[in-house]
Design an enzyme around this catalytic site. Sequence first.
Site, PDB file in Angstrom:
ATOM      1  N   ASP A  65      15.658 -12.682   8.082  1.00  0.00           N
ATOM      2  CA  ASP A  65      16.726 -13.517   8.639  1.00  0.00           C
ATOM      3  C   ASP A  65      16.273 -14.970   8.694  1.00  0.00           C
ATOM      4  O   ASP A  65      16.014 -15.554   7.654  1.00  0.00           O
ATOM      5  CB  ASP A  65      17.170 -12.983  10.005  1.00  0.00           C
ATOM      6  CG  ASP A  65      17.952 -11.677   9.879  1.00  0.00           C
ATOM      7  OD1 ASP A  65      18.515 -11.421   8.798  1.00  0.00           O
ATOM      8  OD2 ASP A  65      17.984 -10.897  10.852  1.00  0.00           O
ATOM      9  N   HIS A  95      -0.258 -14.036  -5.728  1.00  0.00           N
ATOM     10  CA  HIS A  95      -1.110 -13.918  -4.546  1.00  0.00           C
ATOM     11  C   HIS A  95      -0.454 -14.460  -3.279  1.00  0.00           C
ATOM     12  O   HIS A  95      -1.043 -14.438  -2.203  1.00  0.00           O
ATOM     13  CB  HIS A  95      -2.434 -14.660  -4.809  1.00  0.00           C
ATOM     14  CG  HIS A  95      -3.537 -14.320  -3.872  1.00  0.00           C
ATOM     15  ND1 HIS A  95      -4.030 -15.217  -2.944  1.00  0.00           N
ATOM     16  CD2 HIS A  95      -4.249 -13.180  -3.699  1.00  0.00           C
ATOM     17  CE1 HIS A  95      -5.022 -14.662  -2.256  1.00  0.00           C
ATOM     18  NE2 HIS A  95      -5.164 -13.421  -2.681  1.00  0.00           N
ATOM     19  N   GLY A 140       0.813  -1.214   0.000  1.00  0.00           N
ATOM     20  CA  GLY A 140       0.000   0.000   0.000  1.00  0.00           C
ATOM     21  C   GLY A 140       0.843   1.260   0.000  1.00  0.00           C
ATOM     22  O   GLY A 140       2.081   1.222   0.066  1.00  0.00           O
ATOM     23  N   LYS A 144       1.681 -14.783   0.091  1.00  0.00           N
ATOM     24  CA  LYS A 144       2.025 -13.870   1.179  1.00  0.00           C
ATOM     25  C   LYS A 144       3.060 -14.567   2.068  1.00  0.00           C
ATOM     26  O   LYS A 144       2.729 -15.350   2.961  1.00  0.00           O
ATOM     27  CB  LYS A 144       0.795 -13.491   2.004  1.00  0.00           C
ATOM     28  CG  LYS A 144      -0.186 -12.527   1.286  1.00  0.00           C
ATOM     29  CD  LYS A 144      -0.928 -13.215   0.178  1.00  0.00           C
ATOM     30  CE  LYS A 144      -1.791 -12.254  -0.613  1.00  0.00           C
ATOM     31  NZ  LYS A 144      -3.124 -12.121  -0.067  1.00  0.00           N
TER      32      LYS A 144
END
Length: 544
Positions: free
Chosen positions: A230, A223, A139, A225
């Site tokens: 680390d 799509h 965003g 996520k």
Amino acid sequence: MSVIDFILSWQIILQPFFKMIRRLFSTLITDCPPPGDFLPSPIHPGNSSSSSNNNSSNHNHQSASGGGGGGPADPVLPSAFQPASSLQSLAWLHTTSPCFPVSGDRIEVIREPTAFYNTLLEKCTTARRRIMLASLYLGTGSLETRLVHAIHENLQRNDRLRVSVLLDFTRGTRGVSNSKTTLMPLVEETDHFRLSLYHTPVLRGMTKRLAPPRWNELLGIQHMKLYLIDDTVILSGANLSNDYFTNRQDRYVMIEDRRLADFYAQFLDKVQEFSLTVGRDGGTKLHDTWTMLPYKCTQYEFATEARERIRTFFRGVMAEQRNLLQQQQQQQHDGGADTWIFPLIEMGQLGIHHDSLATKQLLSGCLPGSRLRLATGYFNLTETYMRTLTNDCQAQCNILMAHPNANGFLGAKGPAGGIPAAYSLLARKFLESLRSSGQSHRVELFEYERPGWTYHAKGLWYYLPDSTLPNVTLIGSSNFGERSVHRDLEAQICLVTTNDGLQRKLEAEYENLLQHATTAETDLVNRPVPRWVRAVVGLFRNFF
């Protein structure tokens, strides 16, 4: 008589026509990748032939079975999955996916979006070696800007840090101010930052030139996520934007494990190979190891090469793990793990049906006396999943979905405004099929509604017979719908655990969602659905 009235009145006559058009859409999208196996087919305890039915869709050529190797006929199993053990019924997972044994004490279940954001911000601020973020988009609001600023500052003071971000091309470049423009200062400043944009091979030619923003995203998107900092991996269904950081309910699991982090780092590197790289001039170019523009070469060529790279990587990891487990068993050392992570992916447009096959097997393999809790932000289950839940699943099932008031498309302009009603209609049709099959006593539907919030959580919790706590969860980006199987890049994990503390966290997670839910059967039957939605939902359901 209006056109809509005509369509509704002649549904029986027009139904074959709708199916033909929908099949055409599906063929254009899913039949171009080459047929064949991605990974070996699951072995079903006591039923070696059932894998032949293990299809993720109506396209029978995309099966998990077939030659090619990559896994043993008799897998090497940890002791917890061997015959007569508590997890014996889940042993097939070891032939379906790489497996990462971990301690459940090193896994945290995050419940709230603000905690998710604060965790991401803290981790990115203090990262020492690597940050890898894969999302649909980033965003452009203040919270997102703060996150980018933290990464930017860390890059400036830490010369060892390497950062890469993978987003969707169409969603990440939508509008004047977008994900790409937000990240360009980092691209321009340092070679230690890489921005990659996945471009579906389906968006090409006249469609690419003429399809407006938003509409071009219908054909296929990145799509997944996955948030890797680390040696920490966060799997979620949440994007990197304000709503997902404040009042859009999702799921988030954080795992501390170097081997799993290394796996996902290498996997994302592979996906970035066939994605477009953003240069310092703002233009896009091919990865150094890739030669085909996704919208210039043939879909077949692009899908074949991308699929082979992912498959080779997965099979190589499985072979390494099999050898390691054999060595551990020879030394009579089982590692002491109480939790096992199985990464699952779905890339239907590339001919990779992996997660959907494992999900179907998990649903169909539910034992008598077990319980299953399924959640999705968008109720548009594939026909395969609905048939499996109705005819093959033996568990008592709860299905949690968004109430129209908690749907992110509520109030959207144009046809998208009808999507919440379309999901309600699909849920109603599923309820009717359960009743006609005599299975409505076994499956209960719930809707999430919380004032000021939207709902985006998805996944699965599975309780073995006589277990009061979940033994298995699926968590990631998949909504279990048509898009997830046929159009988009998806990633989730199947987490199997005997760790009591982790099981209690997973139980609390689901109860936290359920406290804002009510039973949905009566509302679904009585809820009005616009006539135009009823007329077109069957044709366009694999677009949303």
